[in-house]
Each structure stands twice: as C-alpha cells, then as structure tokens.
Design an enzyme around this catalytic site. Structure first.
Site, PDB file in Angstrom:
ATOM      1  N   TYR A  56       0.854  -1.185   0.000  1.00 34.90           N
ATOM      2  CA  TYR A  56       0.000   0.000   0.000  1.00 34.90           C
ATOM      3  C   TYR A  56       0.888   1.233   0.000  1.00 34.90           C
ATOM      4  CZ  TYR A  56      -3.568  -3.373   1.563  1.00 34.90           C
ATOM      5  OH  TYR A  56      -4.405  -4.450   1.690  1.00 34.90           O
ATOM      6  N   HIS A 124       0.052 -12.156   1.577  1.00 38.71           N
ATOM      7  CA  HIS A 124      -0.965 -11.352   0.890  1.00 38.71           C
ATOM      8  C   HIS A 124      -1.647 -12.131  -0.238  1.00 38.71           C
ATOM      9  CE1 HIS A 124      -1.842  -6.813   0.044  1.00 38.71           C
ATOM     10  NE2 HIS A 124      -2.934  -7.545   0.021  1.00 38.71           N
ATOM     11  N   SER A 204     -13.113  -5.482   2.204  1.00 41.13           N
ATOM     12  CA  SER A 204     -14.190  -4.919   1.382  1.00 41.13           C
ATOM     13  C   SER A 204     -15.567  -5.403   1.823  1.00 41.13           C
ATOM     14  CB  SER A 204     -13.973  -5.233  -0.099  1.00 41.13           C
ATOM     15  OG  SER A 204     -12.789  -4.641  -0.577  1.00 41.13           O
ATOM     16  N   PRO A 205     -15.872  -5.367   3.130  1.00 43.10           N
ATOM     17  CA  PRO A 205     -17.190  -5.827   3.580  1.00 43.10           C
ATOM     18  C   PRO A 205     -18.324  -4.909   3.148  1.00 43.10           C
ATOM     19  CG  PRO A 205     -16.038  -4.771   5.386  1.00 43.10           C
ATOM     20  CD  PRO A 205     -15.043  -4.880   4.261  1.00 43.10           C
ATOM     21  N   LEU A 206     -17.975  -3.744   2.597  1.00 46.74           N
ATOM     22  CA  LEU A 206     -18.983  -2.827   2.064  1.00 46.74           C
ATOM     23  C   LEU A 206     -18.980  -2.830   0.543  1.00 46.74           C
ATOM     24  CD1 LEU A 206     -18.579   0.119   4.596  1.00 46.74           C
ATOM     25  CD2 LEU A 206     -20.394  -1.606   4.494  1.00 46.74           C
ATOM     26  N   GLY A 207     -18.525  -3.946  -0.041  1.00 46.79           N
ATOM     27  CA  GLY A 207     -18.556  -4.059  -1.496  1.00 46.79           C
ATOM     28  C   GLY A 207     -17.721  -2.999  -2.185  1.00 46.79           C
ATOM     29  N   ARG A 208     -16.553  -2.711  -1.615  1.00 48.91           N
ATOM     30  CA  ARG A 208     -15.661  -1.656  -2.110  1.00 48.91           C
ATOM     31  C   ARG A 208     -16.364  -0.298  -2.110  1.00 48.91           C
ATOM     32  NH1 ARG A 208     -11.046  -4.256  -4.226  1.00 48.91           N
ATOM     33  NH2 ARG A 208     -11.405  -6.494  -4.395  1.00 48.91           N
ATOM     34  N   GLY A 209     -17.210  -0.127  -1.128  1.00 52.22           N
ATOM     35  CA  GLY A 209     -17.916   1.140  -0.942  1.00 52.22           C
ATOM     36  C   GLY A 209     -19.298   1.179  -1.548  1.00 52.22           C
ATOM     37  N   PHE A 210     -19.622   0.211  -2.403  1.00 58.54           N
ATOM     38  CA  PHE A 210     -20.918   0.253  -3.081  1.00 58.54           C
ATOM     39  C   PHE A 210     -22.078   0.120  -2.096  1.00 58.54           C
ATOM     40  CE2 PHE A 210     -24.020   0.051  -6.241  1.00 58.54           C
ATOM     41  CZ  PHE A 210     -23.458   0.149  -7.502  1.00 58.54           C
TER      42      PHE A 210
END
Length: 327
Positions: A56, A124, A204-210
């Site tokens: 990162y 990773h 990404s538990p928020l769907g990459r923000g979606f």
C-alpha cells in the site's frame, strides 16, 4: 467495543477493525492529516485491529500508521502483509512467497511501522511458484524468533488453507466477503476456517464502498480511483447493483440504521471480523456503531433474500483467483 477471539491461537481483537489501504493507495487523493485523525478516532472508539500492507503505497501506508498510532502502538493489533516482491525503491516485481523474502519484507515493515514485532503477519497472495508449506514454514520461523506473534493467509482456496494450517498454525484468513461477494460461503473457505479454528477477516465488507449507498454513477468516484476500472462500477453494473442496495436500504430504514451499518452488522453476525476501510472520521464512527445493531433470524432471512449469492453485477470472480493456488 467488544473484544473477540480471532481464531483459536489466542489473538483477541475488536469485533470490527480498520482497513487502512485507501488512506494511501488506489482510492483517490490522499489526505494524510485526516487519515491520521481517523486512526486516532478509531482508537478512541475501541478499535484495536489495524490492517495495512507493504504494497500500500508502497510502504507509505505502514509509515502513516506508525505516525497515527504513536505511543499507543502497544494497545492494538497491527496486521501487515507480504507476498509481492517489492524493491526498496518501491518497484513491484511480482509474486514472492519465499521464506527469504518473507524475512526481508518483515524487517522492512518493522522499520516502517516503528515496532519490534508484527501482531498478525499475512501472506498477501499465494505465490504459485512456492509451495504453501515452504512459505508458511518460513513465517513460522519468524514467530519462533518473536518478530511475529501470529500468521495469516489471504485469498487462498480451502485446500491450500488446510495445507497451510497443517504446516504451521494459521490464526486468520483474509478474503473478500460481503453482501455483494459471498463466494466464501460456497467454495468451502468459510467452512474450512470454522472447522480449523481460523478467524475469518472480510476485506471490502462494504462491497468496495458500493454498499454504502453513496454511488449513483461512476462520476461519484474520484478521478484516479482504481474502482473506475472494476466491472462492478461500470455504468450498467451500477444501475443493476443499485436495485440491490435499494432493497437493503429499505431493511436498514426499518432497523433505523444506514445501509453500510446493516451490511457490517451482517458480517459481524456471521462470526467474522470485518475491516471496512475509510479515511474519514465520520465514517469510522458510523462503522463502529454497526456493532451495536442486533439482527434477528427474520432480519437475516430478509437480507439473504435481498442480496443472495451471485446477485451483484460485475462482481469479481473469486473462484478464478483461487484456482491459481490449487497446485
């Protein structure tokens, strides 16, 4: 916030962590001052699991986390990762899961993080050229030396996870898992982790923000944001996926919470420890509040009906990715 066991090897963490990637890479412009403030706000709210990786930046996210944690480093669990060979000038060469590179990468991460040990050290991605037993064996040597407390893997198949754990006890597996990406429920990974006592950490538990419900068109993503190149965020996919988000929003309204909080509460209810990423204080406050939401069996059934496996248009093909580590 409640502390929970992550796996069966003695590691305890907050039931929701903070993914730090977007503070330094891939998701639009950086705001280091706000990112540092976000980490410190998370600390005050009881978050104890902070997730980073050498790639990162490269390296800049580990350095930012060092600055943000400051004298509170010993209050938290720091997780970082290796597995892509990165030269000291930041050039990313390619996969490298060799024990020699694990050691080299760890020594560099310790310097960047300003610490003498990493609490949770992940592979990773699996290196197809190195048997998983060899990689994990090398990681185990770092545990024996006290430089690493626990080891983890990321995005492995169920079979590879089982082999890794047989070589050295694995504390956690990190994979994408959300109401938009439920492959782990169907490819044996989640069941295998539970069987072996390995903690499951959804990224990404928020769907990459979606699943925050804040995207209406691709223009809502900042210029330079890597998500603009993902199929899920193509214009046609956005229109289709918004119908799923709207169905979840109606459930969230009845629970008096946001769609994001509903999605996070769902992952917590599944017995996992999600690490939603954010670089804003308001969002970490919203995310942490999700741990106070109780979902009944009826709620969970309604959520499953609104967002079943495979519902997301343009979702990544996890099975294709996992097939690469079945050697």
């Amino acid at each position: 916030m409640k502390q929970v066991a992550l796996g069966s090897q003695g590691l305890r963490v907050s039931e929701l962590g903070l993914g730090c990637m977007g503070m330094s890479a891939f998701y639009g412009d950086r705001d280091d001052a706000e990112s540092v403030a976000t980490v410190r706000r998370a600390l005050d709210l009881g978050v104890t699991l902070f997730d980073t990786a050498e790639v990162y930046g490269p390296f800049s996210n580990e350095k930012l986390l060092r600055e943000a944690l400051g004298s509170r480093r010993d209050e938290v669990v720091v997780a970082t990762k290796f597995g892509l060979r990165i030269e000291d000038d930041g050039t990313v060469v390619g996969p490298d899961g060799s024990p020699a590179y694990a050691r080299r990468a760890l020594e560099r991460s310790l310097r960047h993080l300003g610490t003498d040990h990493v609490d949770l050290y992940y592979l990773h991605r699996v290196d197809p050229g190195v048997p998983i037993e060899e990689t994990v064996g090398g990681m185990g040597e770092l545990v024996a030396e006290g430089k690493v407390r626990h080891i983890g893997v990321s995005e492995t198949s169920a079979g590879t996870l089982r082999r890794a754990h047989a070589a050295f006890p694995v504390t956690a597996i990190q994979s994408e898992y959300s109401l938009f990406e439920r492959d782990a429920e169907h490819n044996g990974v989640l069941d295998t982790a539970r069987e072996l006592g390995i903690g499951f950490v959804p990224f990404s538990p928020l769907g990459r923000g979606f699943l925050t419900g804040t995207f209406q068109t691709q223009a809502d993503l900042p210029e330079g944001d890597a998500r603009r190149g993902l199929p899920r965020f193509g214009e046609e996919a956005i229109a289709a996926n918004l119908r799923v988000v709207e169905a979840l929003r109606r459930i969230a309204d009845r629970k008096d919470c946001t769609t994001a909080q509903l999605a996070l509460a769902w992952t917590v209810a599944a017995g996992t420890v999600p690490i939603p990423g954010t670089k804003r204080r308001a969002r970490i406050e919203e995310n942490v509040a999700a741990t106070e939401i109780t979902l009944t069996a009826e709620d969970l059934a309604e959520i499953d009906a609104a967002s079943p496996h495979g519902v997301a248009t343009g979702a990544r093909n996890v099975e294709a990715a996992l097939a690469r580590d079945r050697r």
